[in-house]
Write an enzyme that holds these catalytic residues in place. Structure first.
Site, PDB file in Angstrom:
ATOM      1  N   ASP A 227       0.830  -1.196   0.000  1.00  0.00           N
ATOM      2  CA  ASP A 227       0.000   0.000   0.000  1.00  0.00           C
ATOM      3  C   ASP A 227       0.871   1.256   0.000  1.00  0.00           C
ATOM      4  O   ASP A 227       1.955   1.282   0.587  1.00  0.00           O
ATOM      5  CB  ASP A 227      -0.894   0.012   1.250  1.00  0.00           C
ATOM      6  CG  ASP A 227      -1.799   1.223   1.289  1.00  0.00           C
ATOM      7  OD1 ASP A 227      -2.479   1.479   0.279  1.00  0.00           O
ATOM      8  OD2 ASP A 227      -1.811   1.929   2.312  1.00  0.00           O
TER       9      ASP A 227
ATOM     10  N   HIS B 152      -6.864  -1.185 -10.870  1.00  0.00           N
ATOM     11  CA  HIS B 152      -7.017  -0.198  -9.803  1.00  0.00           C
ATOM     12  C   HIS B 152      -6.014   0.943  -9.921  1.00  0.00           C
ATOM     13  O   HIS B 152      -6.384   2.118  -9.794  1.00  0.00           O
ATOM     14  CB  HIS B 152      -6.871  -0.891  -8.443  1.00  0.00           C
ATOM     15  CG  HIS B 152      -6.901   0.057  -7.284  1.00  0.00           C
ATOM     16  ND1 HIS B 152      -7.989   0.855  -7.010  1.00  0.00           N
ATOM     17  CD2 HIS B 152      -5.958   0.339  -6.332  1.00  0.00           C
ATOM     18  CE1 HIS B 152      -7.723   1.588  -5.941  1.00  0.00           C
ATOM     19  NE2 HIS B 152      -6.512   1.309  -5.521  1.00  0.00           N
TER      20      HIS B 152
END
Length: 316
Positions: free
Chosen positions: A150, A223
């Site tokens: 992330d 994404h």
């Protein structure tokens, strides 16, 4: 101390909490209690960092649009502060939920987060009702709940301040920021039916080494591709974002709490519109096939100078 701790560095433990002000308590009592809380906040931060110097303690508080209107009807609202509006795509929806105050607490030990949450409870318990409290954790080597690293697309620390803090000298809320807070649940069972290669096509990066897929391999609805925002000149613009993992495995509950900090909420909004409403020929971000939104709200995070103005009644 000028800014609240809104640049989300990775921490081992996180508490994310949303509360509402009580409807049946007189507004004047709420205002007095909240002003007292804001007056105590700066020394409380100093105390926490003295008491826990090695635990990477960070804290930020945001105020929602409904709360602002109730607390400070005589003062101008931050210009982009409004209740988050639902984004309804063809297949997926970003829901809008209530929330007057939002607390983002993180440290390398959960008991430090608990200590701060306990202080908040002691100071505000008579005027607030809980909406949600989520306890998050650092997952493996800084990965989101779906197993990929992330924060790769975040600006580096040197650039982050220019992205996060309002820098318009004519804005009365200079040095503050906006945070979109969204809680998502994650279908781990469905995700695990995919091969690693299929997961990588959904995300747009490799799973093990966090390398971006080449343009000829990355789908347009991956994404990392569809969630990008651009300015009028077509240049990519960024926000600071974090996806905090949470889970209750015995209940088959897995999720990710998304935070998007930006001096300009319209950038975050553009990203969400691409994800949920689609872009060009794509109907939505393919990662949303495995996630569902539980909550969504926008908050303004004041600077410490603005918190002082709240405490003294200058913001009325």
């Amino acid at each position: 101390m000028r800014y609240q701790d809104v640049i989300p560095e990775q921490a081992q433990s996180t508490i994310l909490c949303t509360v509402n002000f009580k409807k049946d308590v007189d507004t004047s009592v709420i205002v007095d209690t909240f002003r007292d809380f804001c007056e105590r906040l700066h020394p409380t931060m100093n105390s926490m960092k003295i008491r826990f110097p090695y635990d990477n303690f960070k804290f930020a508080m945001g105020i929602g649009a409904d709360a602002w209107e109730r607390l400070f009807p005589l003062s101008e609202k931050p210009k982009e502060l409004a209740r988050f509006s639902e984004i309804k795509g063809k297949e997926k929806t970003a829901v809008s939920t209530e929330g007057d105050l939002f607390f983002h607490i993180r440290a390398d030990k959960m008991d430090v987060c608990y200590e701060m949450m306990l202080i908040i409870h002691k100071l505000l318990k008579d005027v607030i009702d809980p909406v949600d409290e989520t306890h998050g954790f650092r997952f493996r080597d800084g990965r989101a709940i779906f197993g990929f690293v992330d924060g790769t697309e975040n600006p580096d620390i040197e650039e982050a301040q220019d992205v996060v803090y309002i820098d318009d000298e004519n804005d009365p809320y200079q040095d503050g920021t906006y945070v979109l807070a969204q809680k998502y649940t994650f279908d781990l069972d469905l995700w695990e039916t995919l091969t690693i290669e299929q997961q990588e096509l959904v995300v747009g990066r490799t799973k093990e080494y966090d390398l971006e897929l080449s343009d000829d391999k990355k789908p347009s609805n991956a994404h990392t591709e569809i969630s990008k925002a651009h300015d009028r000149m077509g240049e990519e613009v960024k926000i600071m974002r974090a996806n905090i993992a949470f889970a209750e495995p015995s209940k088959n509950i897995f999720g990710s709490y998304f935070l998007g900090y930006s001096k300009d909420f319209s950038i975050t909004l553009q990203m969400l519109q691409h994800m949920f409403e689609g872009k060009d020929s794509d109907s939505h971000d393919s990662i949303l096939d495995y996630f569902s939104t539980v909550s969504g709200n926008l908050f303004f995070v004041p600077s410490y100078e603005q918190l002082d103005k709240i405490a003294t009644g200058e913001i009325k």
